[in-house]
Design an enzyme around this catalytic site. Structure first.
Site, PDB file in Angstrom:
ATOM      1  N   ASP A  20      10.253   4.087  13.285  1.00  0.00           N
ATOM      2  CA  ASP A  20      10.922   2.897  13.926  1.00  0.00           C
ATOM      3  C   ASP A  20      12.548   2.486  13.593  1.00  0.00           C
ATOM      4  OD1 ASP A  20       9.794   1.767  11.688  1.00  0.00           O
ATOM      5  OD2 ASP A  20       8.950  -0.054  12.896  1.00  0.00           O
ATOM      6  N   ASP A  80       1.173   4.930   1.622  1.00  0.00           N
ATOM      7  CA  ASP A  80       0.785   5.732   2.750  1.00  0.00           C
ATOM      8  C   ASP A  80       1.433   7.184   2.454  1.00  0.00           C
ATOM      9  OD1 ASP A  80      -0.046   3.621   4.160  1.00  0.00           O
ATOM     10  OD2 ASP A  80       1.680   3.074   5.143  1.00  0.00           O
ATOM     11  N   ASP A 121       0.698  -1.144   0.017  1.00  0.00           N
ATOM     12  CA  ASP A 121       0.081  -0.065   0.021  1.00  0.00           C
ATOM     13  C   ASP A 121       1.026   1.386   0.216  1.00  0.00           C
ATOM     14  OD1 ASP A 121       0.925   0.004   2.471  1.00  0.00           O
ATOM     15  OD2 ASP A 121      -1.006  -1.086   3.203  1.00  0.00           O
TER      16      ASP A 121
HETATM   17  P1  ATP Z   1       4.379  -3.255   6.046  1.00  0.00           P
HETATM   18  O1  ATP Z   1       4.989  -3.927   4.693  1.00  0.00           O
HETATM   19  O2  ATP Z   1       4.484  -4.323   7.165  1.00  0.00           O
HETATM   20  O3  ATP Z   1       3.051  -2.959   6.057  1.00  0.00           O
HETATM   21  P2  ATP Z   1       5.095  -0.623   6.336  1.00  0.00           P
HETATM   22  O4  ATP Z   1       6.520   0.049   6.648  1.00  0.00           O
HETATM   23  O5  ATP Z   1       4.103  -0.019   5.743  1.00  0.00           O
HETATM   24  O6  ATP Z   1       5.499  -2.232   6.161  1.00  0.00           O
HETATM   25  P3  ATP Z   1       3.308  -0.030   8.445  1.00  0.00           P
HETATM   26  O7  ATP Z   1       2.718  -0.793   9.865  1.00  0.00           O
HETATM   27  O8  ATP Z   1       2.150   0.098   7.457  1.00  0.00           O
HETATM   28  O9  ATP Z   1       4.484  -0.537   8.029  1.00  0.00           O
HETATM   29  O10 ATP Z   1       3.436   1.344   9.019  1.00  0.00           O
HETATM   30  C1  ATP Z   1       3.876   2.567   8.129  1.00  0.00           C
HETATM   31  C2  ATP Z   1       5.022   3.278   8.703  1.00  0.00           C
HETATM   32  O11 ATP Z   1       4.502   3.812   9.536  1.00  0.00           O
HETATM   33  C3  ATP Z   1       6.084   2.343   8.636  1.00  0.00           C
HETATM   34  O12 ATP Z   1       7.072   2.320   7.534  1.00  0.00           O
HETATM   35  C4  ATP Z   1       6.842   3.284   9.651  1.00  0.00           C
HETATM   36  O13 ATP Z   1       7.657   4.429   9.316  1.00  0.00           O
HETATM   37  C5  ATP Z   1       5.748   3.790  10.806  1.00  0.00           C
HETATM   38  N1  ATP Z   1       5.489   2.925  11.750  1.00  0.00           N
HETATM   39  C6  ATP Z   1       4.819   1.868  11.795  1.00  0.00           C
HETATM   40  N2  ATP Z   1       4.487   1.070  13.075  1.00  0.00           N
HETATM   41  C7  ATP Z   1       5.447   1.967  13.819  1.00  0.00           C
HETATM   42  C8  ATP Z   1       5.747   1.794  15.144  1.00  0.00           C
HETATM   43  N3  ATP Z   1       5.448   0.931  16.135  1.00  0.00           N
HETATM   44  N4  ATP Z   1       6.759   2.631  15.605  1.00  0.00           N
HETATM   45  C9  ATP Z   1       7.618   3.461  14.776  1.00  0.00           C
HETATM   46  N5  ATP Z   1       7.185   3.675  13.530  1.00  0.00           N
HETATM   47  C10 ATP Z   1       6.153   2.796  13.030  1.00  0.00           C
HETATM   48 MG    MG Z   2       2.155  -0.500   5.259  1.00  0.00          MG
END
Ligand code: ATP
Ligand code: MG
Length: 367
Positions: free
Chosen positions: A138, A74, A72
């Site tokens: 993170d 963001d 996705d």
């Molecule tokens: P995935 O492929 O697992 O969805 P993602 O990086 O898109 O990976 P998300 O959980 O959708 O992960 O979160 C989007 C963004 O928000 C992350 O890339 C990170 O920058 C931030 N983020 C999410 N969860 C946390 C957390 N627990 N602590 C700090 N930053 C976070």
């Molecule tokens: Mg994501």
């Protein structure tokens, strides 16, 4: 060709200029505009037309740089949730503490959030600048901002270098990162397993020492993380690393205990994770089919199925009921959908030669 680096500057309280971000131009990074979702682009352009900053951020930028297809897209902006909401008719503000906006296009949902400040630590919910926002993410690979208008990447945390070096680097200091949100330990293992990026010895040691903080995490959040693991196509690596770093004890405590006690069970369970990964890579969507790999080895240990199968009269629905209930406890704190666990249990029994004859006669187990 001469190496030319662009930087973004800001002025500090003494009026001094300070380098804040390294800018990577179109010729210095590998992201192609055509790989960005058109609706995500539309959202960015629209926010921009209203005079706001807007970037693609997080997982999508990471995946594009690693040549993977993002799940996705963001978006992050300096517009507040109320301002975002006003621009997009097809949107809704969600979350009580972390207020952000969901923008809907057909079947797709885009998360549009406002830059967050690091006041009150990385879990606070006060709006901030892009630089502050980068400090509360993170890991560095998740903290890049892509501007699709200029086709530039803004790097406030040295992430491009970490990606080049294949290193998983935390942004939030180790003293706080897991204390503030223990789920970040699971995320660390997930990202290092899916990207092959190395965790430092210090980071791994910190995870081992902090693992028990996961006890404070709600069952629903752990369930969500575990689903992500079994859907990742990297379950084997993630589960093995989670075992080594003491995390599995909190993600799947019963499996962990049996693995600790019994080398053969550990081998079988890890082998099932490998088979699960193959299934996921081949695009299986049924959750129950995936869950089967999580419970199969446990079910195998529940009875001497070979001799049960050969008994003259067996009460299959009674067996099913008991096994289902054992499995429900086995996967705790995960709480999967009832129908999917049922599917997984039936398959596990079938794999042991125990087949339900008349589907309509199954007594539904009581919860
Ligand atoms: P995935 O492929 O697992 O969805 P993602 O990086 O898109 O990976 P998300 O959980 O959708 O992960 O979160 C989007 C963004 O928000 C992350 O890339 C990170 O920058 C931030 N983020 C999410 N969860 C946390 C957390 N627990 N602590 C700090 N930053 C976070
Ligand atoms: Mg994501």
């Amino acid at each position: 060709m001469l190496k030319r680096m662009l930087y973004r500057y800001s002025t500090d309280s003494n009026g001094k200029m300070r380098k804040t971000a390294t800018i990577y131009t179109n010729s210095e990074h590998s992201i192609k505009l055509k790989n960005i979702d058109n609706d995500a682009l539309r959202i960015v352009y629209q926010l921009h037309d209203y005079g706001y900053q807007a970037y693609i951020v997080g997982g999508a930028v990471r995946d594009l740089l690693l040549n993977k297809k993002p799940k996705d897209f963001d978006i992050v902006t300096d517009a507040t949730p109320t301002q975002i909401k006003r621009i997009f008719r097809n949107s809704r503000i969600i979350g009580k503490r972390f207020r952000l906006v969901h923008v809907f296009f057909d079947q797709k949902i885009f998360e549009v959030s406002t830059f967050r400040s690091i006041l009150n630590g990385s879990v606070g919910n006060i709006f901030g600048t892009i630089e502050e926002d980068s400090q509360r993410r993170d890991f560095s690979l998740n903290a890049l901002y892509y501007d699709p208008i200029k086709e530039q990447i803004f790097d406030y945390v040295g992430a491009m270098q970490d990606i080049k070096n294949k290193k998983l680097v935390p942004i939030i200091p180790l003293e706080r990162i897991f204390a503030e949100d223990p789920v970040r330990m699971i995320r660390a293992v997930k990202y290092s397993s899916t990207t092959g990026f190395k965790m430092s010895v210090k980071l791994k040691r910190k995870i081992k020492k902090s693992a028990l903080l996961l006890l404070q995490v709600s069952a629903s959040r752990l369930t969500e993380e575990f689903f992500k693991i079994i859907n990742s196509g990297f379950a084997y690596k993630i589960i093995l690393t989670s075992f080594d770093l003491n995390l599995l004890e909190y993600i799947q405590p019963n499996a962990y205990k049996m693995m600790k006690k019994d080398k053969i069970f550990k081998q079988n369970y890890l082998n099932s994770m490998k088979k699960l990964d193959e299934l996921v890579i081949n695009n299986t969507t049924r959750l129950g089919e995936k869950l089967n790999f999580v419970i199969q080895d446990f079910v195998d240990t529940l009875d001497d199925w070979e001799s049960v199968k050969n008994q003259k009269s067996i009460n299959v629905s009674e067996i099913y009921k008991n096994v289902w209930s054992e499995c429900r406890s086995f996967v705790l704190p995960m709480n999967p959908q009832r129908t999917e666990l049922e599917f997984a249990v039936k398959l596990a029994l079938k794999n042991n030669g125990i087949v339900m004859k008349n589907r309509n006669k199954i007594n539904k187990p009581k919860v």
